[in-house]
Design an enzyme around this catalytic site. Structure first.
Site, PDB file in Angstrom:
ATOM      1  N   ASP A 104       0.938  -1.451  -0.003  1.00 57.09           N
ATOM      2  CA  ASP A 104       0.391   0.155   0.293  1.00 57.09           C
ATOM      3  C   ASP A 104       0.691   1.620   0.188  1.00 57.09           C
ATOM      4  O   ASP A 104       1.586   1.358  -0.908  1.00 57.09           O
ATOM      5  CB  ASP A 104      -1.078  -0.235   1.038  1.00 57.09           C
ATOM      6  CG  ASP A 104      -1.576   1.174   1.548  1.00 57.09           C
ATOM      7  OD1 ASP A 104      -3.027   0.836   0.552  1.00 57.09           O
ATOM      8  OD2 ASP A 104      -2.127   1.779   2.225  1.00 57.09           O
ATOM      9  N   HIS A 266      -7.597  -6.986   0.565  1.00 63.33           N
ATOM     10  CA  HIS A 266      -6.251  -5.428   0.383  1.00 63.33           C
ATOM     11  C   HIS A 266      -4.687  -5.758   1.847  1.00 63.33           C
ATOM     12  O   HIS A 266      -4.142  -5.415   0.992  1.00 63.33           O
ATOM     13  CB  HIS A 266      -6.833  -4.080   1.051  1.00 63.33           C
ATOM     14  CG  HIS A 266      -5.790  -3.282   0.562  1.00 63.33           C
ATOM     15  ND1 HIS A 266      -5.021  -2.571  -0.758  1.00 63.33           N
ATOM     16  CD2 HIS A 266      -5.507  -2.910   1.900  1.00 63.33           C
ATOM     17  CE1 HIS A 266      -4.378  -2.437  -0.036  1.00 63.33           C
ATOM     18  NE2 HIS A 266      -4.154  -1.668   1.140  1.00 63.33           N
TER      19      HIS A 266
END
Length: 291
Positions: A104, A266
């Site tokens: 991320d 994620h």
């Protein structure tokens, strides 16, 4: 968590970086995402430390790293500034060259590090992202709806900060609390309820929408490419590959690109640690074997 790791606070030229280090072998830097801290690697780092010297660091603005004052152009929270911090921290620990794995926002710092400091980076593994400039350049309704928080967090101070501070859990844990172990969740909550951290994380996204995007566009137009091997991993359930051919995008930025989807959302290192390790181990071993 991190029972065999040592704790360090490294003073760099611009920030104080909080990190944990453990293991023996070639150095590997692990960088976390938003709104997490280095603790996100707690299921992966001990296994990697059996073969590598692992450094798990908090990005500036996050966790227990310092939160430098910002400026109108948001440069103190650019990924270029964050990359300088981490290069200097690794150098202070005695590592001139190292591999970096970034999830991320940590992935955005990591690929900027590979572009700005190619002599430092042996290999780059990127978890669940494509380059920032590519996201903005290709923005359509689907991206804007799916990544709405990018546009919310980038709004001028103090609106996002005030709204988030009213109920940090509702914003930061909107994907669900069950994704994280209790101890990790407690650590994230300790940090993301701090008003200074909330502000710094907003500045991270403001930098993303301004200076980071501009730097990516400059590099893209100039044809600058990442020199080291690149691995791209992403969570199939998060949907990045619904919008993009992930490997094709990264191949526009680097000569050696490999990778695949992992059957999770994620948070790869926390949702699917065994599968994440199974992908990282051969990639890192191959990269260091070529050194």
């Amino acid at each position: 968590m991190f029972e065999t790791f040592t704790h360090h606070r490294i003073e760099t030229s611009e920030a104080t970086i909080n990190l944990r280090m453990g293991g023996n072998g070639p150095p590997v830097l692990l960088l976390h995402g938003h709104p997490q801290t280095h603790v996100m690697w707690h299921k992966v780092a001990p296994a990697l430390a059996e073969r590598y010297t692992i450094v798990c660091a908090d990005l500036r603005g996050y966790g227990d790293s310092s939160k430098p004052p910002t400026t109108e152009d948001h440069a103190p929270y650019s990924k270029r500034a964050m990359a300088r911090d981490q290069v200097e921290a690794m150098q202070a620990l005695g590592f001139e060259r190292f591999a970096v794995v970034g999830h991320d926002r940590g992935g955005r710092c990591a690929y900027r590090m590979a572009l700005d400091h190619p002599e430092r980076i042996v290999a780059l593994s990127i978890l669940d992202i494509i380059p920032t400039g590519e996201h903005f350049r290709r923005t359509d309704m689907a991206f804007a709806m799916g990544y709405w928080h990018w546009f919310f967090l980038a709004q001028p101070h103090p609106l996002p900060e005030r709204l988030i501070a009213a109920d940090p859990d509702a914003f930061y844990l909107r994907r669900g609390r069950s994704l994280f172990d209790d101890a990790a969740l407690a650590e994230y909550r300790r940090c993301f309820t701090d008003p200074q951290t909330i502000h710094a994380m907003c500045e991270d996204y403001r930098a993303g929408a301004t200076i980071d995007m501009s730097l990516d566009e400059e590099d893209r137009r100039a044809g600058r490419r990442i020199a080291c091997p690149v691995q791209a991993l992403w969570g199939r359930k998060n949907g990045l590959d619904r919008w993009y051919d992930v490997l094709a995008v990264w191949r526009d930025w680097a000569g050696h690109v490999e990778g695949h989807a992992i059957d999770c959302g994620h948070y790869l290192a926390e949702e699917a640690p065994e599968e994440t390790l199974a992908a990282l181990q051969p990639f890192l071993a191959g990269a260091f074997a070529r050194e």
